[in-house]
Motif scaffolding. Structure first.
Motif, mmCIF file in Angstrom:
data_model
loop_
_atom_site.group_PDB
_atom_site.id
_atom_site.type_symbol
_atom_site.label_atom_id
_atom_site.label_comp_id
_atom_site.label_asym_id
_atom_site.label_seq_id
_atom_site.Cartn_x
_atom_site.Cartn_y
_atom_site.Cartn_z
ATOM 1 N N TRP A 236 11.786 -30.903 22.180
ATOM 2 C CA TRP A 236 11.545 -31.265 23.669
ATOM 3 C C TRP A 236 12.425 -32.349 24.040
ATOM 4 C CZ3 TRP A 236 10.006 -36.139 25.832
ATOM 5 C CH2 TRP A 236 9.394 -35.945 27.142
ATOM 6 N N GLY A 237 12.571 -33.271 23.005
ATOM 7 C CA GLY A 237 13.597 -34.525 23.196
ATOM 8 C C GLY A 237 15.064 -34.093 23.609
ATOM 9 N N GLN B 278 15.874 -31.397 24.964
ATOM 10 C CA GLN B 278 15.815 -30.791 26.090
ATOM 11 C C GLN B 278 15.787 -31.702 27.210
ATOM 12 O OE1 GLN B 278 15.513 -27.581 27.811
ATOM 13 N NE2 GLN B 278 16.419 -27.011 26.065
ATOM 14 N N ALA B 279 14.816 -32.634 27.078
ATOM 15 C CA ALA B 279 14.715 -33.739 28.054
ATOM 16 C C ALA B 279 15.813 -35.051 28.154
ATOM 17 C CB ALA B 279 13.285 -34.124 28.222
ATOM 18 N N ASP B 280 16.600 -34.983 27.057
ATOM 19 C CA ASP B 280 17.354 -36.092 26.906
ATOM 20 C C ASP B 280 16.577 -37.314 26.737
ATOM 21 O OD1 ASP B 280 19.859 -37.151 26.782
ATOM 22 O OD2 ASP B 280 20.299 -37.471 28.673
ATOM 23 N N THR B 281 15.683 -37.408 25.810
ATOM 24 C CA THR B 281 15.120 -38.586 25.717
ATOM 25 C C THR B 281 15.278 -39.266 24.070
ATOM 26 O OG1 THR B 281 13.030 -37.378 24.526
ATOM 27 C CG2 THR B 281 13.023 -38.025 27.097
#
Lengths: 307, 216
Positions: B23-24, B26-29
């Motif tokens: 997810w990170g 994907q979401a650029d976190t």
């Protein structure tokens, strides 16, 4: 009902206590900046700065990465720590004392330093010893114009840079990961080289604290750790100064620490690097791509021994 | 307690770290250097699962929750799962399958040598984690082989230690935890030997091995 507030003030208009308490802090900060006379209180604009022929045409790394991914161990050893904690750093009043083997030692206030030379924009590659790199549009002036202020004596061969220690604002100081104050050094000819600058800003604005406010060294052909942040003292010496990283791991970090793809770190390769924001790694260039300008400084030297 | 219903939630929970990193990305976190964050994060979780697996036996002994051992194989395999992912990120995102460079790296860099050694030692454990292999090897030999997990865990911590630049706080925490987990086992050994010498030793070796097989 004596305790009820007057009906004409809506609860939404009452400043929350936390914010109210910070008002004093805000006023102090903004007047401090305004009184410094250089930076308009409203915004931290410094630039754009004179364009420089030393700038690269490569695309600068986004600001959020430059300010969010830092090594500044005084604020913690994680890359995100400086961005999280460095806001407390007191950058005013600030002065830099220049001493050692000089004709007239001087202590200069940051306001005077900012007036020494016109600010230039220097878009430099920055290569970290850990194997990543960025392109940073610094705002600064040649280090030589600062060093010339004190007239170095003939036997001065090296310049030592000593950085700030603020125990109350720097949570990393207690950790003893490194010896404080963080100390770096250059040979005098390296320090006087036109590529060496003192940066006071980036992306046209005042240098963010996590990047080494209010002024830091930038020596683009050396690994990033050579470019000390938040400098308070500059000392001219005859002997090669011991630097913090040399003390921490003498086998791994030498005095010169020039970017060199052929001389690996004992524990990892320096042949390639990850440019922040890119997927593939790129080859690391000799002297970080500044060989044309600086290679002659090291002619005849064995760079494997003088790493 | 019947562990049958516990397995699915533990299985899902064990996938959460992977989900977090996927997810990170994907979401650029994951910050400025997501590849490094993923590589290190997966390595950390491989180590976490190794230590969690090593915690099962002491926890079972002190709590009396015999059913815990039923989770051990799955947790151990998750350690292997995260090791494989960690290794893959290195081979792919760090070296881009440049086998020459990888070979040089393994030979030249102690922390990579140690990491690779740990991987190759872990491989047979993963391969013999099924019931058939256990039966084929026999309990005693199987157990002997699987004791190498202690060495693997030590190598994994050393791999972490040699990787960090200056601040060894986190690898030190892992070293202390591992020291405790291995120390308690040494303590049991000593106690067992004392009991043997005192003549009050009652052999119960099958207990340690049999619960590993799934009863159907």
């Amino acid at each position: 009902m004596p305790n009820r507030p007057p009906a004409d003030i809506a609860p939404s208009e009452i400043t929350p206590r936390a914010l109210f308490n910070r008002r004093r802090e805000f006023l102090q900060l903004s007047t401090g900046i305004a009184l410094s006379g250089i930076i308009p209180a409203a915004e931290a604009k410094l630039g754009p700065g004179k364009p420089s022929p030393y700038s690269t045409t490569e695309t600068p790394t986004p600001l959020k990465h430059i300010t969010g991914y830092n090594n500044f161990y005084e604020f913690g050893s994680d890359k995100e720590d400086p961005a999280q904690y460095a806001h407390t750093l007191r950058t005013r009043p600030w002065s830099v004392s220049i001493e050692g083997l000089v004709k007239r030692p001087k202590t200069l206030g940051i306001e005077d330093i900012l007036r020494l030379a016109p600010l230039e924009e220097r878009i430099y590659r920055l290569r970290c010893v850990e194997g990543w790199s960025m392109v940073i549009p610094w705002l600064g002036f040649p280090l030589s114009s600062l060093l010339k202020q004190v007239e170095p004596l003939g036997n001065a061969k090296y310049v030592e840079f000593i950085t700030a220690v603020q125990e109350d604002t720097m949570p990393g100081i207690k950790s003893r990961v490194l010896d404080w104050p963080y100390t770096e050094g250059l040979r005098l000819d390296e320090a006087m080289h036109p590529l060496s600058i003192m940066a006071v800003g980036l992306y046209g604005e005042v240098l963010p604290n996590q990047n080494g406010a209010p002024l830091r060294l930038v020596v683009p052909w050396k690994y990033g750790f050579k470019s000390g942040k938040s400098i308070v003292r500059i000392r001219f010496t005859e002997l090669e100064p011991r630097t913090t990283w040399m003390n921490a791991a003498p086998r791994e970090y030498g005095f010169y620490s020039n970017v060199n793809p052929e001389v690996d770190h004992p524990r990892w390769s320096q042949g390639s690097e990850r440019r922040i924001g890119e997927f593939l790694k790129r080859k690391t260039l000799m002297f970080n791509g500044y060989a044309d300008q600086v290679a002659q400084l090291y002619s005849g030297m064995d760079l494997r021994k003088k790493f | 307690m019947n562990p049958a219903w516990l397995k699915p939630p533990v299985f899902i929970a064990s996938l959460l770290p992977l989900a977090w990193y996927l997810w990170g990305v994907q979401a650029d976190t994951l910050g400025a250097n997501p590849i490094e964050a993923v590589t290190r994060g997966l390595g950390t979780w491989a180590l976490n699962f190794l230590l969690i697996t090593l915690t099962i036996t002491p926890l079972r002994k002190y709590s009396g929750w015999a059913w815990l051992v039923r989770l051990r194989r799955m947790l151990g395999l998750f350690a292997f799962f995260y090791v494989v992912l960690h290794l893959t990120t290195y081979l792919w995102l760090d070296q881009f399958f440049d086998w020459m460079a990888i070979a040089k790296d393994i030979l030249k860099r102690p922390f990579i040598t140690v990491g690779m050694t740990a991987f190759f030692l872990l491989l047979p454990l993963a391969l013999t984690s099924n019931n058939a292999a256990l039966r084929k090897l026999g309990g005693r030999r199987w157990q002997k082989l699987h004791r190498s997990v202690y060495v693997i865990a030590m190598l994994a911590v050393l791999h972490y230690f040699w990787m960090v630049k200056a601040d060894a706080t986190k690898p030190l925490i892992y070293a202390v935890l591992l020291f405790m987990l291995l120390g308690v086992r040494i303590l049991w050994r000593i106690q067992e030997r004392r009991r043997q010498q005192a003549g009050s030793y009652s052999p119960k070796p099958p207990q340690r091995v049999i619960p590993l097989t799934v009863k159907r």
